[in-house]
Design a protein around this motif. Structure first.
Motif, PDB file in Angstrom:
ATOM      1  N   LYS A 295       6.001  12.907   3.061  1.00  0.00           N
ATOM      2  CA  LYS A 295       6.519  12.455   1.762  1.00  0.00           C
ATOM      3  C   LYS A 295       7.512  11.295   1.903  1.00  0.00           C
ATOM      4  O   LYS A 295       7.666  10.475   1.024  1.00  0.00           O
ATOM      5  N   ASP A 296       8.209  11.269   3.057  1.00  0.00           N
ATOM      6  CA  ASP A 296       9.248  10.247   3.200  1.00  0.00           C
ATOM      7  C   ASP A 296       8.817   9.110   4.133  1.00  0.00           C
ATOM      8  O   ASP A 296       9.652   8.368   4.643  1.00  0.00           O
ATOM      9  N   SER A 297       7.516   8.976   4.341  1.00  0.00           N
ATOM     10  CA  SER A 297       7.026   7.885   5.200  1.00  0.00           C
ATOM     11  C   SER A 297       7.133   6.542   4.485  1.00  0.00           C
ATOM     12  O   SER A 297       7.271   6.470   3.257  1.00  0.00           O
ATOM     13  N   VAL A 298       7.042   5.490   5.307  1.00  0.00           N
ATOM     14  CA  VAL A 298       7.025   4.124   4.773  1.00  0.00           C
ATOM     15  C   VAL A 298       5.656   3.528   5.116  1.00  0.00           C
ATOM     16  O   VAL A 298       5.214   3.579   6.266  1.00  0.00           O
ATOM     17  N   VAL A 299       4.982   3.004   4.076  1.00  0.00           N
ATOM     18  CA  VAL A 299       3.607   2.523   4.256  1.00  0.00           C
ATOM     19  C   VAL A 299       3.494   1.078   3.761  1.00  0.00           C
ATOM     20  O   VAL A 299       4.085   0.706   2.747  1.00  0.00           O
ATOM     21  N   LEU A 300       2.726   0.292   4.503  1.00  0.00           N
ATOM     22  CA  LEU A 300       2.398  -1.075   4.085  1.00  0.00           C
ATOM     23  C   LEU A 300       0.932  -1.083   3.669  1.00  0.00           C
ATOM     24  O   LEU A 300       0.058  -0.703   4.448  1.00  0.00           O
ATOM     25  N   TYR A 301       0.671  -1.505   2.434  1.00  0.00           N
ATOM     26  CA  TYR A 301      -0.680  -1.493   1.868  1.00  0.00           C
ATOM     27  C   TYR A 301      -1.134  -2.943   1.733  1.00  0.00           C
ATOM     28  O   TYR A 301      -0.527  -3.718   1.001  1.00  0.00           O
ATOM     29  N   LEU A 302      -2.222  -3.295   2.415  1.00  0.00           N
ATOM     30  CA  LEU A 302      -2.728  -4.668   2.354  1.00  0.00           C
ATOM     31  C   LEU A 302      -3.979  -4.698   1.479  1.00  0.00           C
ATOM     32  O   LEU A 302      -4.953  -4.005   1.762  1.00  0.00           O
ATOM     33  N   GLY A 303      -3.925  -5.479   0.398  1.00  0.00           N
ATOM     34  CA  GLY A 303      -5.054  -5.560  -0.540  1.00  0.00           C
ATOM     35  C   GLY A 303      -4.915  -4.542  -1.648  1.00  0.00           C
ATOM     36  O   GLY A 303      -5.824  -3.768  -1.927  1.00  0.00           O
ATOM     37  N   GLY A 304      -3.781  -4.565  -2.305  1.00  0.00           N
ATOM     38  CA  GLY A 304      -3.445  -3.532  -3.306  1.00  0.00           C
ATOM     39  C   GLY A 304      -4.221  -3.629  -4.594  1.00  0.00           C
ATOM     40  O   GLY A 304      -4.271  -2.671  -5.358  1.00  0.00           O
ATOM     41  N   SER A 305      -4.816  -4.805  -4.868  1.00  0.00           N
ATOM     42  CA  SER A 305      -5.560  -5.043  -6.106  1.00  0.00           C
ATOM     43  C   SER A 305      -4.708  -4.630  -7.326  1.00  0.00           C
ATOM     44  O   SER A 305      -3.519  -4.940  -7.370  1.00  0.00           O
ATOM     45  N   THR A 306      -5.317  -3.928  -8.284  1.00  0.00           N
ATOM     46  CA  THR A 306      -4.590  -3.616  -9.530  1.00  0.00           C
ATOM     47  C   THR A 306      -3.692  -2.378  -9.396  1.00  0.00           C
ATOM     48  O   THR A 306      -3.041  -1.980 -10.359  1.00  0.00           O
ATOM     49  N   GLY A 307      -3.710  -1.754  -8.223  1.00  0.00           N
ATOM     50  CA  GLY A 307      -2.770  -0.648  -8.003  1.00  0.00           C
ATOM     51  C   GLY A 307      -3.328   0.739  -8.220  1.00  0.00           C
ATOM     52  O   GLY A 307      -2.576   1.716  -8.249  1.00  0.00           O
ATOM     53  N   THR A 308      -4.656   0.852  -8.349  1.00  0.00           N
ATOM     54  CA  THR A 308      -5.259   2.176  -8.588  1.00  0.00           C
ATOM     55  C   THR A 308      -4.923   3.135  -7.440  1.00  0.00           C
ATOM     56  O   THR A 308      -4.235   4.146  -7.637  1.00  0.00           O
ATOM     57  N   THR A 309      -5.401   2.810  -6.249  1.00  0.00           N
ATOM     58  CA  THR A 309      -5.130   3.668  -5.089  1.00  0.00           C
ATOM     59  C   THR A 309      -3.638   3.656  -4.750  1.00  0.00           C
ATOM     60  O   THR A 309      -3.059   4.691  -4.406  1.00  0.00           O
ATOM     61  N   ALA A 310      -3.017   2.491  -4.889  1.00  0.00           N
ATOM     62  CA  ALA A 310      -1.593   2.384  -4.554  1.00  0.00           C
ATOM     63  C   ALA A 310      -0.755   3.348  -5.399  1.00  0.00           C
ATOM     64  O   ALA A 310       0.216   3.940  -4.913  1.00  0.00           O
ATOM     65  N   SER A 311      -1.160   3.546  -6.661  1.00  0.00           N
ATOM     66  CA  SER A 311      -0.368   4.439  -7.523  1.00  0.00           C
ATOM     67  C   SER A 311      -0.413   5.878  -6.991  1.00  0.00           C
ATOM     68  O   SER A 311       0.559   6.622  -7.098  1.00  0.00           O
ATOM     69  N   HIS A 312      -1.557   6.269  -6.396  1.00  0.00           N
ATOM     70  CA  HIS A 312      -1.655   7.626  -5.835  1.00  0.00           C
ATOM     71  C   HIS A 312      -0.845   7.712  -4.531  1.00  0.00           C
ATOM     72  O   HIS A 312      -0.206   8.732  -4.262  1.00  0.00           O
ATOM     73  N   LEU A 313      -0.858   6.627  -3.752  1.00  0.00           N
ATOM     74  CA  LEU A 313      -0.017   6.634  -2.543  1.00  0.00           C
ATOM     75  C   LEU A 313       1.458   6.729  -2.930  1.00  0.00           C
ATOM     76  O   LEU A 313       2.257   7.355  -2.239  1.00  0.00           O
ATOM     77  N   SER A 314       1.788   6.112  -4.053  1.00  0.00           N
ATOM     78  CA  SER A 314       3.165   6.195  -4.544  1.00  0.00           C
ATOM     79  C   SER A 314       3.529   7.654  -4.864  1.00  0.00           C
ATOM     80  O   SER A 314       4.631   8.124  -4.540  1.00  0.00           O
ATOM     81  N   ASP A 315       2.601   8.404  -5.459  1.00  0.00           N
ATOM     82  CA  ASP A 315       2.832   9.840  -5.703  1.00  0.00           C
ATOM     83  C   ASP A 315       3.026  10.578  -4.376  1.00  0.00           C
ATOM     84  O   ASP A 315       3.928  11.417  -4.238  1.00  0.00           O
ATOM     85  N   ILE A 316       2.153  10.266  -3.409  1.00  0.00           N
ATOM     86  CA  ILE A 316       2.177  10.963  -2.115  1.00  0.00           C
ATOM     87  C   ILE A 316       3.518  10.700  -1.408  1.00  0.00           C
ATOM     88  O   ILE A 316       4.133  11.602  -0.851  1.00  0.00           O
ATOM     89  N   LEU A 317       3.992   9.453  -1.494  1.00  0.00           N
ATOM     90  CA  LEU A 317       5.238   9.063  -0.815  1.00  0.00           C
ATOM     91  C   LEU A 317       6.431   9.297  -1.744  1.00  0.00           C
ATOM     92  O   LEU A 317       7.232   8.396  -1.990  1.00  0.00           O
ATOM     93  N   SER A 318       6.546  10.524  -2.241  1.00  0.00           N
ATOM     94  CA  SER A 318       7.540  10.799  -3.281  1.00  0.00           C
ATOM     95  C   SER A 318       8.978  10.561  -2.813  1.00  0.00           C
ATOM     96  O   SER A 318       9.868  10.312  -3.617  1.00  0.00           O
ATOM     97  N   GLU A 319       9.205  10.638  -1.490  1.00  0.00           N
ATOM     98  CA  GLU A 319      10.559  10.355  -0.978  1.00  0.00           C
ATOM     99  C   GLU A 319      10.532   9.144  -0.048  1.00  0.00           C
ATOM    100  O   GLU A 319      11.453   8.921   0.736  1.00  0.00           O
ATOM    101  N   GLY A 320       9.422   8.421  -0.070  1.00  0.00           N
ATOM    102  CA  GLY A 320       9.252   7.300   0.858  1.00  0.00           C
ATOM    103  C   GLY A 320       9.167   5.967   0.147  1.00  0.00           C
ATOM    104  O   GLY A 320       9.724   5.787  -0.946  1.00  0.00           O
ATOM    105  N   LEU A 321       8.444   5.049   0.771  1.00  0.00           N
ATOM    106  CA  LEU A 321       8.399   3.676   0.265  1.00  0.00           C
ATOM    107  C   LEU A 321       7.009   3.091   0.510  1.00  0.00           C
ATOM    108  O   LEU A 321       6.398   3.350   1.560  1.00  0.00           O
ATOM    109  N   LEU A 322       6.541   2.312  -0.449  1.00  0.00           N
ATOM    110  CA  LEU A 322       5.222   1.689  -0.331  1.00  0.00           C
ATOM    111  C   LEU A 322       5.337   0.196  -0.636  1.00  0.00           C
ATOM    112  O   LEU A 322       5.678  -0.193  -1.755  1.00  0.00           O
TER     113      LEU A 322
END
Ligand SMILES: C[S@@+](CC[C@H](N)C(=O)[O-])C[C@H]1O[C@@H](n2cnc3c(N)ncnc32)[C@H](O)[C@@H]1O
Length: 213
Positions: A59-86
């Motif tokens: 939950k507290d990991s830090v992730v770099l997302y390359l090719g985020g597009s409109t944020g569909t998948t990124a929004s779910h990663l944001s939920d997953i990283l509830s104490e982290g950073l994306l």
């Protein structure tokens, strides 16, 4: 199926993430209780998880997302990283506008309007990361991942890349293209797992790797 990652559940065979903002639908996805349904048709990452990928993050990991597009998948990663950073990198204007709207709703998402071929340009923004997730439609997908890993990936970090055969070579067989991309990636990473994403995402292979240690 065991819990595929933090803040992810299976509801009637479908994935859902525990929403950071309960009651709010970000891109039209259905809400069930405090969860947002995550369709594998719309997300290669969700598809790989349904095929058995266990996300190597907390939950507290830090992730770099390359090719985020409109944020569909990124929004779910944001939920997953509830104490982290994306950190989310996207270089096309149109999807970036939509991505910015998503990032405005999420304190743990940092949008970066840049070309992932030039990670030195966002070196001052991005810190050390636990995982790089890449879903980029470019011929030099492996090279882009390696450049970013060299600058940002922690020693014990992970990479997850969705390889799109047709972005690399329109005429070659996907199996040959995947083999050659895996060879390139193997020079820098230990390949831990691969997931063929067809038929939902035709000619796509999700590859999980860790730093060569
Ligand atoms: C297949 S889409 C990603 C879909 C997204 N991952 C999702 O699941 O919601 C690929 C995205 O990569 C972006 N892209 C391609 N090359 C890029 C580059 N060199 N730097 C940054 N973004 C790039 C494209 O503009 C496009 O939005």
């Amino acid at each position: 199926m065991m819990e595929p990652g933090p803040n992810i559940v299976l509801i009637n065979g479908m994935l859902a993430t525990r929403s950071l903002d309960p009651g709010v639908s970000i891109y039209g996805e259905r809400l069930i209780g405090g969860y947002r349904l995550w369709s594998s048709k719309r997300s290669k990452l969700a598809s790989a998880i349904l095929k058995g990928l266990k996300l190597p993050i907390k939950k507290d990991s830090v992730v770099l997302y390359l090719g985020g597009s409109t944020g569909t998948t990124a929004s779910h990663l944001s939920d997953i990283l509830s104490e982290g950073l994306l950190y989310v990198v996207e270089f096309a204007k149109k999807p970036m506008k939509a991505l910015l709207r998503v990032c405005e709703m999420r304190e743990n998402m940092i949008p970066i309007f840049e070309d992932a071929n030039h990670p030195e340009r966002y070196r001052d923004i991005v810190g050390a990361v636990d995982m790089i997730y890449q879903d980029i439609t470019q011929r030099n997908q492996a090279e882009i991942l390696i450049k970013n890993a060299d600058l940002f990936l922690k020693e014990e970090g992970w990479v997850l890349i969705a390889i799109k055969a047709r972005s690399i070579d329109l005429s070659g067989s996907p199996a040959d293209i995947f083999r050659s991309e895996l060879e390139k990636l193997s020079e820098r990473f230990t390949i831990r797992d691969t997931f063929d994403l067809s038929p939902g995402h035709r000619d796509h292979l999700m590859v999980l790797g860790s730093r060569r240690g």
